[in-house]
Design an enzyme around this catalytic site. Structure first.
Site, PDB file in Angstrom:
ATOM      1  N   CYS A 333       0.835  -1.200   0.000  1.00 58.66           N
ATOM      2  CA  CYS A 333       0.000   0.000   0.000  1.00 58.66           C
ATOM      3  C   CYS A 333       0.873   1.253   0.000  1.00 58.66           C
ATOM      4  O   CYS A 333       1.534   1.543  -0.984  1.00 58.66           O
ATOM      5  CB  CYS A 333      -0.978  -0.030   1.167  1.00 58.66           C
ATOM      6  SG  CYS A 333      -2.368   1.118   0.953  1.00 58.66           S
ATOM      7  N   HIS A 445      -3.499  -5.445   1.235  1.00 59.79           N
ATOM      8  CA  HIS A 445      -3.268  -5.757   2.639  1.00 59.79           C
ATOM      9  C   HIS A 445      -3.692  -7.203   2.888  1.00 59.79           C
ATOM     10  O   HIS A 445      -4.657  -7.689   2.304  1.00 59.79           O
ATOM     11  CB  HIS A 445      -4.095  -4.839   3.542  1.00 59.79           C
ATOM     12  CG  HIS A 445      -3.642  -3.424   3.550  1.00 59.79           C
ATOM     13  ND1 HIS A 445      -2.469  -3.023   4.149  1.00 59.79           N
ATOM     14  CD2 HIS A 445      -4.207  -2.302   3.027  1.00 59.79           C
ATOM     15  CE1 HIS A 445      -2.330  -1.715   4.009  1.00 59.79           C
ATOM     16  NE2 HIS A 445      -3.369  -1.246   3.323  1.00 59.79           N
TER      17      HIS A 445
END
Length: 510
Positions: A333, A445
């Site tokens: 991310c 994630h």
């Protein structure tokens, strides 16, 4: 209408989240349809629900312990600190803007009370028991007028309150007596029992203190919970991250996670840390990266400022030197965005900076936009080239939480192909792997929660180090379930659950 019980603490990090998780599991084991609830949460460790809503990670663990799919009604208000006493405010899973602490507490919080009330009413209609978690301390007199997470919620539920003190940090008796003294009489009446948490040693030596506490406060001590190491349960705040950093575990594989000032979703690495052959260490400011087998750049709530942190503290040069000498790196991310050539923030969604030069390990730029991407995803890997493992696999799962969109300047090898996004069928690439296979970035994630993929990466690292691959695929969900059961067993043995049930039934008129 459901019965309710609320756990409040004499301060932050006394164990409210973990004990809420334990009670959710105990009530589930006892045949109750139970749900967690925390009206307002402040955390950088968040999660995305099936319908794309964002919520605090602790309520996800509590939902899992209760045998439920997490929903935003369990945590209707989430505050994600962005820096300078400012937070992104998320209501019912969606951001409504950035606010200073003063703006939120003096102006906005009570406007969210209507949403909180609606969520609590829905849970009352759908469940037998609601286990409610407070935040910080109910005795913070400067915040009480605009409180929507402690005593106002206990009255609204209505719920008896169990007050938790952390004896490991010292001053537990004084914190209990002081907290009760600072409460209003009607609030003090809501407190029906005391829990002493994180105890080490001989409980017989503690008995005089417990007798004193009951005499002084007129409240029963419902239990003394022992200090539990390596629970294996997701946590969500930076204080729990400090506990991870203090772990003495060693392993054949050394994985270094850069401890960014605005690190988010550090539970991405718990599954790695739970592998028997892995040591995960968090590199704090002033510490060197060393010579790990893998470097991880984690998610960040402020990518641009965390990039500058790496640059100003010498980590950028150290990291690039290590990669050039053959050390692999993964960015997730915000960490993935940092791997590119530039991060642009024209609308100042994260900071006051228009753009910041990236690490230049992937030929990409990231541009921040006003709307946030939040999706649960499923993905495939086809001859995945990171570390040369040529891994292929279906049904990889994870979730996206980001405001940046990454664009590539030259052709690239994607890390994964997303096939489902919030339940919708799609075909879109995610992330990138460098031509030499040493650098990988992804927006997913939870990628290391995929058991077979995690072991493929770890065995590739073992081979690079001259070790034999283990080939042992651990079941992450089974490990979590065992951890919830272990926690519930310890808490059940350490608490007077008959009295807890009596308190619930008496307060709820049953």
């Amino acid at each position: 209408m459901a019965k309710a019980i609320m756990l409040q603490g004499t301060s932050s990090h006394v164990g409210k989240s973990i004990l809420t998780t334990a009670l959710c599991r105990i009530f589930k084991q006892d045949g109750q349809k139970v749900t967690p609830f925390k009206s307002q949460n402040m955390a950088l460790n968040s999660y995305v629900t099936k319908d794309g809503g964002e919520m605090g990670r602790a309520q996800v663990a509590q939902a899992e312990a209760a045998g439920l799919e997490p929903t935003v009604e369990m945590n209707p208000v989430l505050l994600k600190p962005t820096g300078n006493s400012c937070s992104q405010v998320i209501v019912m899973g969606k951001p409504v803007g950035n606010m200073s602490a003063k703006e939120y507490h003096s102006g906005y919080s009570l406007t969210a009370l209507g949403v909180v009330t609606e969520c609590l009413q829905k849970l009352h209609n759908d469940f037998d028991v609601i286990v409610i978690e407070g935040a910080g301390s109910p005795a913070e007199v400067n915040l009480k007028d605009n409180d929507i997470v402690n005593m106002r919620i206990a009255k609204l539920a209505p719920a008896p309150v169990l007050l938790i003190a952390d004896i490991d940090r010292g001053g537990a008796l004084a914190s209990v007596v002081g907290t009760l003294e600072l409460l209003e009489p009607d609030e003090r009446d809501l407190v029906k029992g005391i829990i002493i948490n994180k105890f080490r040693g001989d409980i017989n030596l503690l008995k005089p203190a417990l007798d004193f506490l009951e005499t002084k406060t007129g409240k029963p001590v419902l239990g003394v919970i022992p200090h539990l190491d390596r629970l294996g349960i997701d946590d969500e705040d930076s204080v729990s991250l400090e506990d991870k950093q203090q772990s003495n575990k060693t392993g054949e594989l050394d994985i270094a996670v850069l401890r960014l000032p605005k690190i988010s979703n550090f539970t991405d690495f718990d599954a790695l840390a739970n592998e028997s052959d892995v040591q995960v260490r968090y590199v704090r400011q002033g510490e060197t990266i060393g010579k790990p087998d893998l470097i991880i750049l984690p998610g960040s709530k402020n990518t641009t400022e965390d990039l500058l942190y790496l640059r100003h503290n010498g980590y950028e040069k150290e990291l690039i030197k290590l990669v050039k000498s053959g050390t692999p790196v993964v960015g997730i991310c915000g960490g993935y965005q940092m791997l590119g050539r530039e991060v642009q923030d024209p609308d100042h969604t994260e900071s006051d900076l228009d753009k910041v030069m990236g690490l230049g390990l992937i030929d990409s730029i990231t541009i921040f936009e006003a709307d946030k991407v939040t999706h649960q995803v499923k993905a495939t890997a086809d001859n995945h080239k990171f570390l040369g493992i040529n891994y292929s696999g279906d049904n990889l799962t994870g979730y996206e939480i980001h405001m940046g969109r990454t664009q590539f300047l030259t052709p690239f090898d994607p890390a994964f192909t997303i096939t489902t996004r919030s339940g919708e069928q799609v075909q879109m690439t995610d992330g990138a792997v460098s031509a030499d296979g040493l650098v990988m970035g992804t927006y997913m994630h939870g990628i290391f929660d995929n058991d077979a993929y995690r072991r493929a990466v770890l065995d590739a690292l073992r081979i690079r180090k001259g070790l034999s691959p283990l080939g042992i695929v651990q079941d992450t969900q089974a490990r979590k379930d065992a951890a919830y059961d272990r926690l519930a067993d310890v808490v059940r043995q350490s608490m007077n659950m008959d009295l807890v049930y009596r308190i619930i039934n008496e307060t709820n008129g049953r």
